[in-house]
Design a protein around this motif. Structure first.
Motif, mmCIF file in Angstrom:
data_model
loop_
_atom_site.group_PDB
_atom_site.id
_atom_site.type_symbol
_atom_site.label_atom_id
_atom_site.label_comp_id
_atom_site.label_asym_id
_atom_site.label_seq_id
_atom_site.Cartn_x
_atom_site.Cartn_y
_atom_site.Cartn_z
ATOM 1 N N MET A 25 1.570 1.741 1.009
ATOM 2 C CA MET A 25 2.056 0.902 2.111
ATOM 3 C C MET A 25 2.895 1.715 3.087
ATOM 4 S SD MET A 25 1.579 -2.090 3.211
ATOM 5 C CE MET A 25 2.195 -3.160 4.485
ATOM 6 N N GLN A 26 3.669 2.654 2.596
ATOM 7 C CA GLN A 26 4.425 3.526 3.494
ATOM 8 C C GLN A 26 3.469 4.302 4.402
ATOM 9 O OE1 GLN A 26 6.741 5.705 0.578
ATOM 10 N NE2 GLN A 26 8.587 4.479 0.994
ATOM 11 N N ASN A 52 2.053 1.918 6.998
ATOM 12 C CA ASN A 52 3.044 1.603 8.024
ATOM 13 C C ASN A 52 3.246 2.739 9.014
ATOM 14 O OD1 ASN A 52 3.484 -0.997 7.112
ATOM 15 N ND2 ASN A 52 5.138 -0.389 5.745
ATOM 16 N N THR A 109 6.432 -10.445 13.725
ATOM 17 C CA THR A 109 6.343 -9.022 13.385
ATOM 18 C C THR A 109 7.685 -8.334 13.577
ATOM 19 O OG1 THR A 109 4.004 -8.936 13.990
ATOM 20 C CG2 THR A 109 5.217 -6.841 13.981
ATOM 21 N N ASN A 156 8.464 -8.737 9.625
ATOM 22 C CA ASN A 156 7.663 -7.688 8.997
ATOM 23 C C ASN A 156 8.211 -6.281 9.231
ATOM 24 O OD1 ASN A 156 5.603 -10.069 9.583
ATOM 25 N ND2 ASN A 156 4.927 -8.964 7.754
ATOM 26 N N VAL A 157 8.638 -5.984 10.450
ATOM 27 C CA VAL A 157 9.159 -4.647 10.727
ATOM 28 C C VAL A 157 10.411 -4.340 9.897
ATOM 29 C CG1 VAL A 157 10.194 -3.171 12.508
ATOM 30 C CG2 VAL A 157 8.053 -4.378 12.976
ATOM 31 N N ASN A 204 9.304 -3.483 6.490
ATOM 32 C CA ASN A 204 8.681 -2.153 6.487
ATOM 33 C C ASN A 204 9.733 -1.051 6.555
ATOM 34 O OD1 ASN A 204 6.176 -3.357 6.414
ATOM 35 N ND2 ASN A 204 5.783 -3.099 8.596
ATOM 36 N N GLU A 205 10.757 -1.251 7.361
ATOM 37 C CA GLU A 205 11.822 -0.242 7.472
ATOM 38 C C GLU A 205 12.580 -0.087 6.155
ATOM 39 O OE1 GLU A 205 13.958 -1.666 10.901
ATOM 40 O OE2 GLU A 205 12.602 -0.619 12.283
ATOM 41 N N ALA A 207 10.407 1.883 3.865
ATOM 42 C CA ALA A 207 10.341 3.293 4.267
ATOM 43 C C ALA A 207 11.529 4.098 3.741
ATOM 44 C CB ALA A 207 10.271 3.405 5.793
ATOM 45 N N TYR A 264 9.111 -7.344 -1.674
ATOM 46 C CA TYR A 264 8.441 -6.925 -0.446
ATOM 47 C C TYR A 264 7.043 -7.534 -0.373
ATOM 48 C CZ TYR A 264 6.100 -3.928 2.959
ATOM 49 O OH TYR A 264 5.381 -3.474 4.027
ATOM 50 N N TRP A 268 6.559 -10.036 2.658
ATOM 51 C CA TRP A 268 5.745 -9.470 3.723
ATOM 52 C C TRP A 268 4.448 -10.268 3.875
ATOM 53 C CZ3 TRP A 268 1.125 -7.460 5.143
ATOM 54 C CH2 TRP A 268 1.095 -6.653 6.280
ATOM 55 N N ASN A 310 3.009 -12.367 6.940
ATOM 56 C CA ASN A 310 1.718 -11.940 7.460
ATOM 57 C C ASN A 310 0.742 -13.111 7.562
ATOM 58 O OD1 ASN A 310 0.130 -9.535 8.330
ATOM 59 N ND2 ASN A 310 -1.221 -10.346 6.756
#
Length: 170
Positions: free
Chosen positions: A52-53, A56, A109, A113-114, A117-118, A121, A137, A141, A145
């Motif tokens: 997933m990283q 992204n 998003t 979602n962002v 994702n951060e 990461a 997550y 997520w 989505n």
């Protein structure tokens, strides 16, 4: 007369590109909701996190961003146009479709979602913190989505109705 015709042609193309862009983004998000996230969930957490990283990072590319943000820009223009042309029969569909995409797809998003994702990461895939973060997550997520996919699909439908409105009335 020619200037009016060109304006109508550009307006038609704007509506068409917006509807197609919303549909394309809905398809991307549907794919993630229906099988990509399920496939990642079947992996060991470290492998799922690493995958997933990587996704992204690679999603930030000119082609995807042009469609994702270009559709948002087109929807902004249609939103403004629908307010200025509120007396036209397709204006409500343009307004609804634009808002669905801007709020339900782009807004979700950015707001949900962002940040997820951060946070993902920042973890090492094979760490205890990463494994702990991963299950939450996946669930969070994917829920957001689903909302993005449904909003983009509904936006595509509304914009398509606006696109075809005059033809349907004949």
């Amino acid at each position: 007369m020619l200037q009016h015709l060109i304006t109508q042609q550009h307006y038609f193309l704007l509506k068409l590109c917006s509807a197609l862009g919303c549909g394309l983004i809905a398809g991307v998000f549907f794919a993630f909701s229906s099988f990509v996230m399920n496939a990642l969930a079947r992996l060991q957490p470290a492998r799922g996190i690493a995958a997933m990283q990587s996704i992204n990072i690679t999603v930030i590319n000119p082609l995807f961003m042009a469609v994702f943000l270009g559709t948002a820009a087109a929807c902004i223009l249609l939103f403004v146009s629908s307010l200025l042309k509120w007396h036209q029969p397709d204006a409500a569909y343009l307004l609804l479709g634009s808002l669905l995409y801007l709020v339900g797809t782009l807004g979700v998003t950015i707001v949900f979602n962002v940040p997820l994702n951060e946070a993902l990461a920042r973890v090492e895939p094979d760490s205890i913190i990463g494994a702990s973060l991963w299950s939450g997550y996946l669930a969070n997520w994917t829920i957001w989505n689903h909302i993005r996919a449904a909003a983009a699909l509904a936006a595509a439908a509304s914009l398509t109705i606006a696109l075809c409105y005059r033809a349907a009335q004949s």
